[in-house]
Design an enzyme around this catalytic site. Structure first.
Site, short mmCIF file in Angstrom:
data_model
loop_
_atom_site.label_atom_id
_atom_site.label_comp_id
_atom_site.label_asym_id
_atom_site.label_seq_id
_atom_site.Cartn_x
_atom_site.Cartn_y
_atom_site.Cartn_z
N ASP A 3 5.44 2.76 -4.77
CA ASP A 3 6.16 1.54 -5.08
C ASP A 3 7.35 1.91 -5.99
O ASP A 3 8.37 2.36 -5.50
CB ASP A 3 5.15 0.58 -5.74
CG ASP A 3 5.68 -0.81 -5.98
OD1 ASP A 3 6.49 -1.29 -5.17
OD2 ASP A 3 5.29 -1.43 -6.98
N ARG A 8 -10.16 -4.93 -0.74
CA ARG A 8 -10.11 -3.51 -0.34
C ARG A 8 -10.80 -3.29 1.00
O ARG A 8 -10.52 -2.32 1.71
CB ARG A 8 -10.82 -2.64 -1.39
CG ARG A 8 -10.11 -2.56 -2.73
CD ARG A 8 -10.76 -1.47 -3.57
NE ARG A 8 -10.42 -1.55 -4.98
CZ ARG A 8 -9.34 -0.98 -5.53
NH1 ARG A 8 -8.50 -0.31 -4.78
NH2 ARG A 8 -9.13 -1.08 -6.83
N GLU A 31 -2.03 9.23 -1.41
CA GLU A 31 -1.81 7.99 -2.16
C GLU A 31 -1.78 6.81 -1.19
O GLU A 31 -1.44 6.97 -0.02
CB GLU A 31 -0.49 8.13 -2.94
CG GLU A 31 0.02 6.90 -3.63
CD GLU A 31 -0.87 6.34 -4.73
OE1 GLU A 31 -2.08 6.19 -4.50
OE2 GLU A 31 -0.34 6.01 -5.81
N ASP A 32 -2.14 5.64 -1.69
CA ASP A 32 -2.09 4.45 -0.83
C ASP A 32 -0.65 3.96 -0.66
O ASP A 32 -0.15 3.91 0.45
CB ASP A 32 -3.02 3.34 -1.36
CG ASP A 32 -2.79 2.99 -2.83
OD1 ASP A 32 -1.93 3.61 -3.50
OD2 ASP A 32 -3.49 2.09 -3.33
N PHE A 91 3.72 -7.81 -1.52
CA PHE A 91 2.48 -7.34 -2.13
C PHE A 91 1.42 -7.30 -1.03
O PHE A 91 1.12 -8.30 -0.40
CB PHE A 91 2.04 -8.23 -3.29
CG PHE A 91 1.04 -7.54 -4.16
CD1 PHE A 91 1.45 -6.64 -5.14
CD2 PHE A 91 -0.32 -7.75 -3.99
CE1 PHE A 91 0.53 -5.97 -5.93
CE2 PHE A 91 -1.26 -7.07 -4.77
CZ PHE A 91 -0.82 -6.19 -5.75
P1 IMP Z 1 4.06 2.85 -8.52
O1 IMP Z 1 3.67 3.67 -9.69
O2 IMP Z 1 4.88 1.65 -8.93
O3 IMP Z 1 4.70 3.61 -7.41
O4 IMP Z 1 2.75 2.19 -8.02
C1 IMP Z 1 1.89 2.77 -7.19
C2 IMP Z 1 0.54 2.10 -7.29
O5 IMP Z 1 0.66 0.70 -7.50
C3 IMP Z 1 -0.19 2.25 -5.99
O6 IMP Z 1 -1.04 3.35 -6.05
C4 IMP Z 1 -0.98 0.98 -5.90
O7 IMP Z 1 -2.23 1.16 -6.52
C5 IMP Z 1 -0.21 -0.02 -6.70
N1 IMP Z 1 0.53 -0.91 -5.80
C6 IMP Z 1 1.84 -0.84 -5.49
N2 IMP Z 1 2.19 -1.79 -4.62
C7 IMP Z 1 1.06 -2.48 -4.36
C8 IMP Z 1 0.77 -3.59 -3.49
O8 IMP Z 1 1.62 -4.13 -2.76
N3 IMP Z 1 -0.53 -4.00 -3.47
C9 IMP Z 1 -1.51 -3.43 -4.25
N4 IMP Z 1 -1.27 -2.40 -5.06
C10 IMP Z 1 0.00 -1.92 -5.11
MG MG Z 2 -3.03 3.22 -6.58
#
Ligand code: IMP
Ligand code: MG
Length: 178
Positions: free
Chosen positions: A105, A167, A101-102, A154
């Protein structure tokens, strides 16, 4: 949001990312040294650069597959609902799986994805994220391997987008509205 003007301040250099990936690959090789049935699963689209660099440092017989889930729209708000947009091509039952995963959050995406994978009964499942924003967590999830912990900013670059842009930046930068 995306029509507002912003600048990107570098947070993690391409060199630091590359160095960290070398270390992570060693950890992954140790974890999976006993297997020849590892499938590395990248979450599209944000992990595509990370997984490309990561797999080239992993000296093990592996396969690569991808899963696409919806999480964020084109903005900065996390939707709590996660839908499978593109499922795995191959079967993972009794295989070893590493989910790539990238960013973690709120944790909703990783939680949903790990549940989805576990329903298919892999022999072993581990997770890796390049970035983690622990201060934003809403659900408890485990990340077995992690690149960098970052503050609540962000970020974009190295595969990660803001409204589909940026990207292609080779580093991780934070978005600052001007
Ligand atoms: P979560 O479900 O809130 O943990 O979100 C995870 C996904 O939200 C990641 O796979 C990202 O695609 C996106 N995301 C979370 N933080 C960022 C950010 O700072 N920049 C861009 N995408 C983000
Ligand atoms: Mg993502």
């Amino acid at each position: 949001m995306s029509d507002k003007s912003y600048v990107i301040d570098q947070m993690i250099s391409a060199k630091s990312i590359a160095a960290r990936i070398e270390e992570l690959a060693v950890e992954i090789e140790q974890e999976f040294s006993d297997t020849d049935k590892l499938i590395v699963v990248g979450l599209l689209r944000g992990s595509f650069v990370f997984i490309a660099d990561l797999v080239r440092e992993i000296n093990l017989p592996i396969e690569v597959d991808f899963l696409e889930v919806s999480s964020y729209g084109d903005g900065m708000e996390s939707s709590r609902e996660v839908r499978i947009l593109k499922d795995l091509r191959g079967t993972i039952e009794n295989r070893d799986v590493l989910i790539v995963e990238d960013i973690v959050d709120t944790g909703h995406t990783m939680k949903n994805v790990t549940q989805h994978i576990l329903r298919r009964q892999p022999a072993r499942m581990k997770t890796i994220a390049l970035l983690d924003k622990p201060s934003r967590r809403e659900v408890e999830i485990k990340t077995d391997f992690l690149g960098f912990e970052i503050p609540d900013e962000f970020v974009v670059g190295y595969g990660i987008d803001f409204a589909q842009r940026n990207r292609n930046l080779p580093f991780i930068g934070k978005v600052r509205f001007t």
